[in-house]
Write a protein that holds these residues in place. Sequence first.
Motif, mmCIF file in Angstrom:
data_model
loop_
_atom_site.group_PDB
_atom_site.id
_atom_site.type_symbol
_atom_site.label_atom_id
_atom_site.label_comp_id
_atom_site.label_asym_id
_atom_site.label_seq_id
_atom_site.Cartn_x
_atom_site.Cartn_y
_atom_site.Cartn_z
ATOM 1 N N THR A 238 3.608 -30.551 -31.390
ATOM 2 C CA THR A 238 3.376 -29.249 -30.761
ATOM 3 C C THR A 238 3.069 -28.171 -31.787
ATOM 4 O O THR A 238 2.667 -27.069 -31.419
ATOM 5 C CB THR A 238 4.600 -28.820 -29.936
ATOM 6 O OG1 THR A 238 5.735 -28.711 -30.805
ATOM 7 C CG2 THR A 238 4.903 -29.838 -28.832
ATOM 8 N N GLN A 253 7.709 -32.002 -33.470
ATOM 9 C CA GLN A 253 7.847 -32.409 -32.079
ATOM 10 C C GLN A 253 9.288 -32.160 -31.659
ATOM 11 O O GLN A 253 10.232 -32.593 -32.349
ATOM 12 C CB GLN A 253 7.492 -33.892 -31.915
ATOM 13 C CG GLN A 253 7.529 -34.411 -30.491
ATOM 14 C CD GLN A 253 6.422 -33.842 -29.616
ATOM 15 O OE1 GLN A 253 5.517 -33.179 -30.093
ATOM 16 N NE2 GLN A 253 6.487 -34.101 -28.326
ATOM 17 N N LYS A 526 -1.831 -28.042 -28.531
ATOM 18 C CA LYS A 526 -0.778 -27.055 -28.742
ATOM 19 C C LYS A 526 -1.113 -26.100 -29.881
ATOM 20 O O LYS A 526 -0.731 -24.940 -29.869
ATOM 21 C CB LYS A 526 0.544 -27.769 -29.038
ATOM 22 C CG LYS A 526 1.026 -28.685 -27.927
ATOM 23 C CD LYS A 526 1.297 -27.915 -26.642
ATOM 24 C CE LYS A 526 1.833 -28.817 -25.549
ATOM 25 N NZ LYS A 526 2.057 -28.068 -24.286
ATOM 26 N N GLN A 527 -1.827 -26.604 -30.897
ATOM 27 C CA GLN A 527 -2.184 -25.749 -32.039
ATOM 28 C C GLN A 527 -3.364 -26.354 -32.768
ATOM 29 O O GLN A 527 -3.486 -27.582 -32.884
ATOM 30 C CB GLN A 527 -0.997 -25.596 -32.998
ATOM 31 C CG GLN A 527 -1.247 -24.614 -34.137
ATOM 32 C CD GLN A 527 -0.069 -24.534 -35.105
ATOM 33 O OE1 GLN A 527 0.858 -25.337 -35.031
ATOM 34 N NE2 GLN A 527 -0.101 -23.569 -36.003
ATOM 35 N N THR A 541 -1.898 -32.472 -30.897
ATOM 36 C CA THR A 541 -2.072 -32.811 -29.491
ATOM 37 C C THR A 541 -0.978 -33.773 -29.032
ATOM 38 O O THR A 541 -0.185 -34.279 -29.832
ATOM 39 C CB THR A 541 -3.435 -33.489 -29.246
ATOM 40 O OG1 THR A 541 -3.372 -34.854 -29.676
ATOM 41 C CG2 THR A 541 -4.549 -32.779 -29.991
ATOM 42 N N SER A 542 -0.980 -34.040 -27.741
ATOM 43 C CA SER A 542 -0.024 -35.002 -27.170
ATOM 44 C C SER A 542 -0.368 -36.434 -27.560
ATOM 45 O O SER A 542 0.447 -37.336 -27.380
ATOM 46 C CB SER A 542 -0.029 -34.874 -25.645
ATOM 47 O OG SER A 542 -1.329 -35.113 -25.119
#
Length: 552
Positions: A238, A253, A526-527, A541-542
């Motif tokens: 994240t 994370q 997320k960034q 990312t995820s």
Amino acid sequence: MKPETTQQPFVNQFPDNVWSDINDHWAENCLNELGFSGLFSGYPDRTFKPNKLMTRAEFAAALKKAFPDTPAKRQAIKFSDVSSNFWAFEAIRWAYERQFLSGYPGGVFKPQENIPRVQALVALASGLNLSANPQLIDSFSQLFEDAKDIPNYANSGVAATLEKRIIASPNNPRQLKPNQPATRAEVAVFIAQSRLQPGQIDRVNSQVIIEPVISPDFLPPNPWKNNQLYRTLSKPATAIAWSYNEEVIGSYQPQTGIQLWDVKTGNSLEIISEETNHRYLSFALNNTGESIAFYDYNSEANQLSLKLFNRKNKAIQNVETIQIIDNFTLDEQFLTLLEFSPKGEILATFVESVVRPQRIEIGTLKIWNIKEVNRIQTFSITPKISKLVFSPNSELFASYHSQGQVKVWKVGTAELLYTLNEETVIDDITFSLDSQFLLSAVISFVDGFPIDTYVRVWEMSTGMLQFNFDLSVDRTSRNRSLSRDGTTYFASGEVAGASFFNVGNNNTFNFTFPPNVSPLSIYNAKQNLFSPQGRLFSIATSEGVFIWNSSY
């Protein structure tokens, strides 16, 4: 009919505009500002007549009102065509003494003659003692389709006003129209731009201001034209952070912690595990990635701790602990920021929270000496800020509030050097690699929707806006970031896709998507973050952390 020289702004009669005939005019905002401040006069019928041509006498009167403190440089002379009872006699005398304006052969002034645009520009350069890089004169042929029409005597004056962002061309920025008579609106904008102080943006839409040709030393050409996926780190994240030497990248994370990676090999170097009832709110790496600073929120003890992790001895040092008051709620409004200086010897920290139910904003920015682990400066700053950044030479320090202000301090003295008033939404900031400029990415909104994206270049020796570059970023793009060297802007969104935008020349380069990865994971990242030297680009990312390299 001459302008009414003693007229005051008609605030009561015209609450939205000082004058009744400037609605939807290209210079409306500028004319309003000059009118409300009393620096420009209109006509007795409450009009400004923005498209009416301006005479030399009217120009002299406008100069006297706009620059009243300008010292005299020479003795006045008598012009045979300007009598002592002429309405602009004193203004013409004043403008001559200060070398704004001169006469013509034969001892005449020609007060009723319309003033050409080039004369107005040269007058401002002369009276205000403006100078410019002589190389700008060589750029005229690149800038102007009608460069051949610029009189030789005016070259230096045009170059000086060009460098100071004074020249406006509302219809075609490729045409200077030097010998065309100036309108009242054009002269008003010239004067308003001449009056800009450090930290102020253009007084009209920046698209009508003619930009000087940028130095080839300022921005390298097309750094992301041939971007390639360089590394894939399989762990979801994240948040991400770079070491200044670009050899280590950290990812975070929740419930896992901070993981450090070797950028060249992709191997995991270290994991700082997140303990039960703890949450890491932000983290930063020093120049080598050997020291990691992070904020640790202990929900059980209701404490926030600033900690340093040393990779060599695996020790975690507690730098500062803040006891959170009882009615504090940790939510998305709580903000912590961390940033190491380029050499890693200084750490900047910021903590802001909203205390409920009173909704009291508490914010503190501190500078720490990492070697001795002691606080060396505390900055007075108004919440809420969105980013901290050091200049590459570590002498300056900047932060921004997303709703309109960039503040620049001297690190050693905590002196507030500049407040840059963007007057729009700020998206990102960075310093150029030579520390001479600060760049701000800004977005203009209409009715809550993003419309235009710009990168503004502020000169740190003066605090003045030097360049303003319009980027062709689609308004639907969400994830945006400016490279740390100021050369590139990244934006992505489901409608427009993902692209790199070269700042300064409007080139756009397609983004290379990772294979077998859903584009939605990129759009919903997320960034995204450029490396400190601007050579690498990373996205959290995820599906993992992805790193691209440029064509440097």
